[in-house]
Design a protein around this motif. Structure first.
Motif, PDB file in Angstrom:
ATOM      1  N   CYS A 183      -2.351 -15.281   5.486  1.00  0.00           N
ATOM      2  CA  CYS A 183      -1.844 -15.816   4.220  1.00  0.00           C
ATOM      3  C   CYS A 183      -2.565 -15.134   3.062  1.00  0.00           C
ATOM      4  O   CYS A 183      -3.792 -15.044   3.053  1.00  0.00           O
ATOM      5  CB  CYS A 183      -2.071 -17.321   4.169  1.00  0.00           C
ATOM      6  SG  CYS A 183      -1.322 -18.117   2.723  1.00  0.00           S
ATOM      7  N   CYS A 184      -1.811 -14.647   2.095  1.00  0.00           N
ATOM      8  CA  CYS A 184      -2.407 -14.033   0.915  1.00  0.00           C
ATOM      9  C   CYS A 184      -1.669 -14.522  -0.324  1.00  0.00           C
ATOM     10  O   CYS A 184      -0.458 -14.300  -0.461  1.00  0.00           O
ATOM     11  CB  CYS A 184      -2.345 -12.511   1.007  1.00  0.00           C
ATOM     12  SG  CYS A 184      -3.304 -11.672  -0.277  1.00  0.00           S
ATOM     13  N   ASN A 185      -2.391 -15.208  -1.184  1.00  0.00           N
ATOM     14  CA  ASN A 185      -1.812 -15.750  -2.414  1.00  0.00           C
ATOM     15  C   ASN A 185      -0.608 -16.642  -2.099  1.00  0.00           C
ATOM     16  O   ASN A 185       0.429 -16.560  -2.752  1.00  0.00           O
ATOM     17  CB  ASN A 185      -1.432 -14.620  -3.368  1.00  0.00           C
ATOM     18  CG  ASN A 185      -1.475 -15.075  -4.819  1.00  0.00           C
ATOM     19  OD1 ASN A 185      -2.080 -16.093  -5.155  1.00  0.00           O
ATOM     20  ND2 ASN A 185      -0.830 -14.317  -5.688  1.00  0.00           N
TER      21      ASN A 185
ATOM     22  N   CYS B  20      -9.824  -3.180  -3.712  1.00  0.00           N
ATOM     23  CA  CYS B  20      -9.393  -3.959  -4.871  1.00  0.00           C
ATOM     24  C   CYS B  20     -10.577  -4.123  -5.803  1.00  0.00           C
ATOM     25  O   CYS B  20     -11.559  -4.779  -5.473  1.00  0.00           O
ATOM     26  CB  CYS B  20      -8.868  -5.314  -4.398  1.00  0.00           C
ATOM     27  SG  CYS B  20      -8.450  -6.435  -5.740  1.00  0.00           S
TER      28      CYS B  20
ATOM     29  N   CYS C  82       0.352 -22.361   4.577  1.00  0.00           N
ATOM     30  CA  CYS C  82       0.516 -21.215   3.687  1.00  0.00           C
ATOM     31  C   CYS C  82       1.866 -21.313   2.992  1.00  0.00           C
ATOM     32  O   CYS C  82       2.929 -21.228   3.642  1.00  0.00           O
ATOM     33  CB  CYS C  82       0.419 -19.905   4.463  1.00  0.00           C
ATOM     34  SG  CYS C  82       0.564 -18.425   3.427  1.00  0.00           S
TER      35      CYS C  82
ATOM     36  N   LEU D 278      -3.180  -8.660  -2.325  1.00  0.00           N
ATOM     37  CA  LEU D 278      -2.692  -8.016  -1.104  1.00  0.00           C
ATOM     38  C   LEU D 278      -2.786  -6.505  -1.261  1.00  0.00           C
ATOM     39  O   LEU D 278      -2.411  -5.947  -2.277  1.00  0.00           O
ATOM     40  CB  LEU D 278      -1.240  -8.430  -0.844  1.00  0.00           C
ATOM     41  CG  LEU D 278      -0.580  -7.815   0.390  1.00  0.00           C
ATOM     42  CD1 LEU D 278      -1.174  -8.416   1.657  1.00  0.00           C
ATOM     43  CD2 LEU D 278       0.934  -8.053   0.345  1.00  0.00           C
TER      44      LEU D 278
ATOM     45  N   GLN E  96      -1.792  -4.408   6.318  1.00  0.00           N
ATOM     46  CA  GLN E  96      -2.183  -4.911   5.013  1.00  0.00           C
ATOM     47  C   GLN E  96      -3.394  -5.835   5.135  1.00  0.00           C
ATOM     48  O   GLN E  96      -3.678  -6.373   6.210  1.00  0.00           O
ATOM     49  CB  GLN E  96      -1.018  -5.662   4.346  1.00  0.00           C
ATOM     50  CG  GLN E  96       0.157  -4.765   3.963  1.00  0.00           C
ATOM     51  CD  GLN E  96       1.295  -5.552   3.371  1.00  0.00           C
ATOM     52  OE1 GLN E  96       1.699  -6.572   3.918  1.00  0.00           O
ATOM     53  NE2 GLN E  96       1.817  -5.079   2.242  1.00  0.00           N
ATOM     54  N   CYS E  97      -4.100  -6.021   4.020  1.00  0.00           N
ATOM     55  CA  CYS E  97      -5.284  -6.882   3.975  1.00  0.00           C
ATOM     56  C   CYS E  97      -5.180  -7.791   2.756  1.00  0.00           C
ATOM     57  O   CYS E  97      -4.404  -7.533   1.826  1.00  0.00           O
ATOM     58  CB  CYS E  97      -6.576  -6.067   3.873  1.00  0.00           C
ATOM     59  SG  CYS E  97      -6.838  -4.935   5.245  1.00  0.00           S
ATOM     60  N   CYS E  98      -5.985  -8.825   2.757  1.00  0.00           N
ATOM     61  CA  CYS E  98      -6.043  -9.734   1.618  1.00  0.00           C
ATOM     62  C   CYS E  98      -7.499  -9.989   1.272  1.00  0.00           C
ATOM     63  O   CYS E  98      -8.313 -10.307   2.134  1.00  0.00           O
ATOM     64  CB  CYS E  98      -5.352 -11.055   1.957  1.00  0.00           C
ATOM     65  SG  CYS E  98      -5.212 -12.180   0.536  1.00  0.00           S
ATOM     66  N   CYS E  99      -7.844  -9.792  -0.001  1.00  0.00           N
ATOM     67  CA  CYS E  99      -9.217 -10.045  -0.424  1.00  0.00           C
ATOM     68  C   CYS E  99      -9.205 -10.879  -1.692  1.00  0.00           C
ATOM     69  O   CYS E  99      -8.204 -10.944  -2.406  1.00  0.00           O
ATOM     70  CB  CYS E  99      -9.976  -8.745  -0.665  1.00  0.00           C
ATOM     71  SG  CYS E  99      -9.387  -7.798  -2.073  1.00  0.00           S
TER      72      CYS E  99
ATOM     73  N   HIS F 120       2.103 -13.053   5.713  1.00  0.00           N
ATOM     74  CA  HIS F 120       2.353 -11.643   6.021  1.00  0.00           C
ATOM     75  C   HIS F 120       2.010 -11.418   7.487  1.00  0.00           C
ATOM     76  O   HIS F 120       1.100 -12.046   8.035  1.00  0.00           O
ATOM     77  CB  HIS F 120       1.500 -10.722   5.145  1.00  0.00           C
ATOM     78  CG  HIS F 120       1.758 -10.868   3.683  1.00  0.00           C
ATOM     79  ND1 HIS F 120       2.731 -10.149   3.019  1.00  0.00           N
ATOM     80  CD2 HIS F 120       1.163 -11.657   2.747  1.00  0.00           C
ATOM     81  CE1 HIS F 120       2.725 -10.493   1.734  1.00  0.00           C
ATOM     82  NE2 HIS F 120       1.783 -11.405   1.544  1.00  0.00           N
TER      83      HIS F 120
ATOM     84  N   GLN G 107      -6.259 -13.922  -5.050  1.00  0.00           N
ATOM     85  CA  GLN G 107      -6.114 -13.138  -3.838  1.00  0.00           C
ATOM     86  C   GLN G 107      -5.191 -11.953  -4.106  1.00  0.00           C
ATOM     87  O   GLN G 107      -4.161 -12.075  -4.777  1.00  0.00           O
ATOM     88  CB  GLN G 107      -5.542 -13.997  -2.714  1.00  0.00           C
ATOM     89  CG  GLN G 107      -6.510 -15.077  -2.244  1.00  0.00           C
ATOM     90  CD  GLN G 107      -5.933 -15.892  -1.111  1.00  0.00           C
ATOM     91  OE1 GLN G 107      -4.732 -16.118  -1.049  1.00  0.00           O
ATOM     92  NE2 GLN G 107      -6.798 -16.343  -0.211  1.00  0.00           N
TER      93      GLN G 107
END
Length: 342
Positions: free
Chosen positions: A44-46, A76, A32, A69, A56-59, A50, A67
């Motif tokens: 890992c987000c974008n 989103c 990441c 956050l 927090q979440c990542c989609c 984190h 991606q």
């Protein structure tokens, strides 16, 4: 003796050294943003690590493919973040790039058959109630990402079919809708179901649909596939496990032998089926006294290697030579005349 060498590598991650080899890499380690992270502690987000405790979440944004956050209380939609509940505390969901309240009856979100995860492919569509454009709103439904009128249209595997008003008789056969009052879905080929027109026949004067029933000599049965079944008189038999006794039109197991009107046939290992000596239309089932006794003689069975049959009676070959008007005995050479009346 051949030695087996294992290639060992060392990874230095956040001050810790992890040992791995060419066949295995710890599942919790992921790259990441130019470094490795432990997925049990971080996500890992974008390309940015984190902490999993950050609420927090990542989609993946279905519109941009990037991606995003966000917190666990957000959704989103089209690259923008919205709260999961609106100002009235009502739940909200994404419909493509738009956000819609779940309880809003004036809006309908229609999704494509496969959720979009990249920038290619159809997107969900949000429909808003309009009296002139959608006068059928109370009967509206989705077919893929299109809106349909359920009273005049039917969705079959994401394909829209036009139907008549009596919707209770309409069904799907793959992507084709059919009216079961005049057609049926032929499922003979599991990979290619097709719609076919009913074929009406008569069974002893009674009309019937050939795809629903099988007629055997005036008797109706539930439909049986002709590739595996056939009629035997007014009965129906399984071609693999049963046989038809043509003399009596009876169905018996393939493991048994047909014998006149005996309903279940006979066991050929222990019995012999013989013609009745006084009534040619009947049969007798006679018990074998020995495995070698296989042939009928009057009311009994005999071993053809040791005996011969004459006038419905078995005689030992050691005592008698032939059967005719007289019997010749090799021991006495006496002739015995039998009256023709006997």
């Amino acid at each position: 003796m051949t030695s087996i060498q294992t290639q060992v590598y060392f990874l230095c991650l956040i001050g810790h050294i992890y040992t791995t080899d060419t066949c295995y890499q710890p599942i919790s380690l992921q790259p990441c943003g130019g470094r490795w992270l432990d997925s049990q502690l971080e996500f890992c987000c974008n390309n940015v690590p984190h902490s999993i405790d950050s609420n927090q979440c990542c989609c993946i944004d279905t519109i941009s493919g990037t991606q995003v956050l966000h917190t666990k209380d957000q959704i989103c939609c089209g690259g923008q973040l919205f709260n999961k509940t609106d100002s009235f505390g009502m739940d909200q969901n994404c419909c493509g790039p738009e956000v819609v309240r779940e309880s809003d009856k004036t809006k309908m979100c229609c999704y494509p058959p496969t959720p979009k995860t990249t920038q290619s492919g159809p997107l969900p569509r949000l429909y808003h109630y309009h009296r002139d454009r959608y006068p059928f709103w109370e009967n509206a439904s989705c077919c893929s990402n299109s809106i349909i009128d359920k009273t005049t249209q039917k969705c079959c595997n994401n394909k829209i079919n036009e139907i008549t008003m009596d919707t209770s008789n309409w069904h799907c056969c793959n992507q084709t809708a059919y009216d079961d009052r005049s057609h049926y879905c032929d499922k003979g080929d599991p990979n290619n179901h097709t719609v076919k027109l009913y074929i009406i026949d008569h069974c002893d004067g009674i009309p019937f649909y050939k795809h629903l029933n099988t007629c055997c000599d005036g008797v109706l049965y539930p439909y049986h596939d002709k590739r595996n079944y056939e009629c035997c008189g007014n009965q129906i038999r399984n071609l693999m496990t049963e046989q038809c006794c043509t003399e009596s039109s009876r169905v018996i197991s393939r493991s048994r032998l047909c014998c006149g009107s005996f309903p279940t046939g006979i066991d050929g290992a222990t019995h012999v089926c013989c013609p009745h000596p006084r009534n040619s239309s009947e049969k007798l089932v006679l018990h074998k006294k020995a495995p070698q006794a296989r042939q009928c003689c009057g009311y009994g069975v005999y071993n053809n290697d040791l005996e011969f049959c004459c006038m419905g009676k078995p005689y030992p070959r050691s005592d008698y030579q032939r059967c005719g008007e007289t019997y010749l005995s090799p021991k006495t050479l006496l002739k015995y005349h039998f009256m023709s009346s006997n």
